[in-house]
Design a protein around this motif. Sequence first.
Motif, PDB file in Angstrom:
ATOM      1  N   THR A   1      -6.414   0.169  14.426  1.00  0.00           N
ATOM      2  CA  THR A   1      -5.080  -0.439  14.358  1.00  0.00           C
ATOM      3  C   THR A   1      -4.359  -0.172  13.046  1.00  0.00           C
ATOM      4  N   ALA A   2      -4.934   0.680  12.192  1.00  0.00           N
ATOM      5  CA  ALA A   2      -4.357   0.899  10.859  1.00  0.00           C
ATOM      6  C   ALA A   2      -2.932   1.447  10.913  1.00  0.00           C
TER       7      ALA A   2
ATOM      8  N   SER B   1      10.211  -2.230  -7.131  1.00  0.00           N
ATOM      9  CA  SER B   1       9.558  -1.748  -5.916  1.00  0.00           C
ATOM     10  C   SER B   1      10.520  -1.773  -4.730  1.00  0.00           C
ATOM     11  N   TYR B   2      10.397  -0.751  -3.879  1.00  0.00           N
ATOM     12  CA  TYR B   2      11.255  -0.588  -2.712  1.00  0.00           C
ATOM     13  C   TYR B   2      10.370  -0.310  -1.497  1.00  0.00           C
ATOM     14  N   LEU B   3      10.438  -1.155  -0.494  1.00  0.00           N
ATOM     15  CA  LEU B   3       9.692  -0.945   0.738  1.00  0.00           C
ATOM     16  C   LEU B   3      10.648  -0.379   1.781  1.00  0.00           C
ATOM     17  N   ILE B   4      10.391   0.845   2.214  1.00  0.00           N
ATOM     18  CA  ILE B   4      11.267   1.522   3.177  1.00  0.00           C
ATOM     19  C   ILE B   4      10.539   1.670   4.509  1.00  0.00           C
TER      20      ILE B   4
ATOM     21  N   GLN C   1       1.987   4.814   3.342  1.00  0.00           N
ATOM     22  CA  GLN C   1       0.945   4.020   4.009  1.00  0.00           C
ATOM     23  C   GLN C   1      -0.152   3.588   3.033  1.00  0.00           C
ATOM     24  N   PRO C   2       0.189   2.919   1.914  1.00  0.00           N
ATOM     25  CA  PRO C   2      -0.805   2.673   0.860  1.00  0.00           C
ATOM     26  C   PRO C   2      -1.933   1.708   1.214  1.00  0.00           C
ATOM     27  N   LEU C   3      -1.765   0.866   2.251  1.00  0.00           N
ATOM     28  CA  LEU C   3      -2.830  -0.080   2.597  1.00  0.00           C
ATOM     29  C   LEU C   3      -3.792   0.456   3.645  1.00  0.00           C
ATOM     30  N   GLN C   4      -3.525   1.657   4.122  1.00  0.00           N
ATOM     31  CA  GLN C   4      -4.355   2.248   5.170  1.00  0.00           C
ATOM     32  C   GLN C   4      -5.794   2.413   4.690  1.00  0.00           C
ATOM     33  N   GLY C   5      -6.724   1.734   5.374  1.00  0.00           N
ATOM     34  CA  GLY C   5      -8.137   1.884   5.044  1.00  0.00           C
ATOM     35  C   GLY C   5      -8.625   1.033   3.897  1.00  0.00           C
ATOM     36  N   LEU C   6      -7.796   0.139   3.366  1.00  0.00           N
ATOM     37  CA  LEU C   6      -8.206  -0.694   2.232  1.00  0.00           C
ATOM     38  C   LEU C   6      -8.668  -2.070   2.695  1.00  0.00           C
ATOM     39  N   ASP C   7      -9.767  -2.554   2.106  1.00  0.00           N
ATOM     40  CA  ASP C   7     -10.192  -3.918   2.365  1.00  0.00           C
ATOM     41  C   ASP C   7      -9.325  -4.877   1.556  1.00  0.00           C
TER      42      ASP C   7
ATOM     43  N   ILE D   1       8.200   3.403  -4.694  1.00  0.00           N
ATOM     44  CA  ILE D   1       8.758   3.484  -3.343  1.00  0.00           C
ATOM     45  C   ILE D   1       7.609   3.485  -2.348  1.00  0.00           C
ATOM     46  N   ILE D   2       7.527   2.428  -1.540  1.00  0.00           N
ATOM     47  CA  ILE D   2       6.465   2.280  -0.556  1.00  0.00           C
ATOM     48  C   ILE D   2       7.050   2.649   0.797  1.00  0.00           C
ATOM     49  N   LEU D   3       6.449   3.628   1.439  1.00  0.00           N
ATOM     50  CA  LEU D   3       7.049   4.192   2.641  1.00  0.00           C
ATOM     51  C   LEU D   3       6.203   3.941   3.880  1.00  0.00           C
ATOM     52  N   GLY D   4       6.792   3.280   4.870  1.00  0.00           N
ATOM     53  CA  GLY D   4       6.231   3.213   6.209  1.00  0.00           C
ATOM     54  C   GLY D   4       4.968   2.412   6.399  1.00  0.00           C
ATOM     55  N   SER D   5       4.601   1.526   5.478  1.00  0.00           N
ATOM     56  CA  SER D   5       3.350   0.786   5.626  1.00  0.00           C
ATOM     57  C   SER D   5       3.578  -0.492   6.427  1.00  0.00           C
TER      58      SER D   5
END
Length: 419
Positions: free
Chosen positions: A159-160, A246-249, A359-365, A387-391
């Motif tokens: 589900t990541a 920080s910018y979440l896009i 996708q910076p949180l992908q796979g992180l505990d 710039i955080i993209l698509g997470s």
Amino acid sequence: MIELQNICAKFGYKEVLKNINLKFTKGNTYVLLGENGAGKSTLAHIICGDKKATSGKILIDKKTVEFNNPRDSLNYKIACLHQRPLLSDSISVKENLFLGTKESIKALSKKIPLLTKNWLKGISPNEKVKNLTLSQKFFLSLAGILLKEPQTLILDEPTALLNDDEKKLFFDNLMELKKSEKIFILITHNFKEALEHGDYIILLKDGEILKEGPVKDFTPQLIEKALFPHNKSGENINKEEKIENSYLIKSSSLLRLENYEEQLIKFVSKNRKKGFALVASDRNFRASNPNLNILQMTGVYHTDFSEKKLIEFCKTLCKKAQVNIQYQEKVSALSGGMLQRLILQRELETNPKILILCQPLQGLDSQSSSKLFDLLREEGKKGCKIIILGSPDFPKSLCQKYIFTKADNIFSQIKLEAF
């Protein structure tokens, strides 16, 4: 029934799994939980033939078997769906479904309508795979595996890359599949998903089984305390302090990110001297390469360094990223979370003015996510634009600005925020 007896795995200098003994029976979902680097994916790879154990046995219905490759395990009806499955982008959805199957096209064609109805709603069988979103590619790969009718299905962080509606679709269909008495082995970092959809929980820590049992024996608090005993009370990924600059896009086609990353990589490569840095969503092949060693991967921007200086730089980088590995080892020896930490630290060592994270949180505990937030807070306070993209799971509350844009405007929106 699948039984693992005294499974050990050692890669390079590290013992990844230590005397694993487990049994998997039909009609149940087993959830593997553990921090990054605990050995979850390695265990899955051994069961499905991607990797060989250093020692130990695999038994199917009490008979010892040996898997030298995924084809061997598939002969025993065991299949694994990886987080980023390999597909052929240049051909159609239907043609991808036919790849690697032994049955005739006529026989397969009869099975495809039900699979597309359940997993690929609204997608034409003639659509080119390159036009699909990451989540659609995930469902296409899952449909392709189900076409082979496995009795054991291993799902690595399934589900990541899915939004809430897609997660519901996935688990609703999974419940239907469970009626066929299959074995499901689910790898996840999401405690809620584990407790809601699992029958048995297996906690792994440092390559060993910490605790296992029926789902009724576990709570989120028990899991958190067992896996992360050093966490302070109340410390979690939902800290209130915002990440400065920080910018979440996100976009209306949130996970079509992959189609823009090649543009991003070229753009950042040309503009590194202007202070740009990037962590791509595909850490394995866009931000790195599993065939490189750690020294080569960390030193990619420092080809002018002497070997001695490069080794010292690599060791310092690994220490900062809290990654315990030797510089001679292959990148493939890293877990997904460890690889991400090392890539991020490599990018931060360039002292960027603009840092783009895909996708910076992908796979992180949860612990790794919390550390990532703290690291980004430090960089934001220094004046770095983040710039955080698509997470899909990145908390909006932590970012100073949230931007929702049309898919076609993602790249122009990034440049707009960066400059």
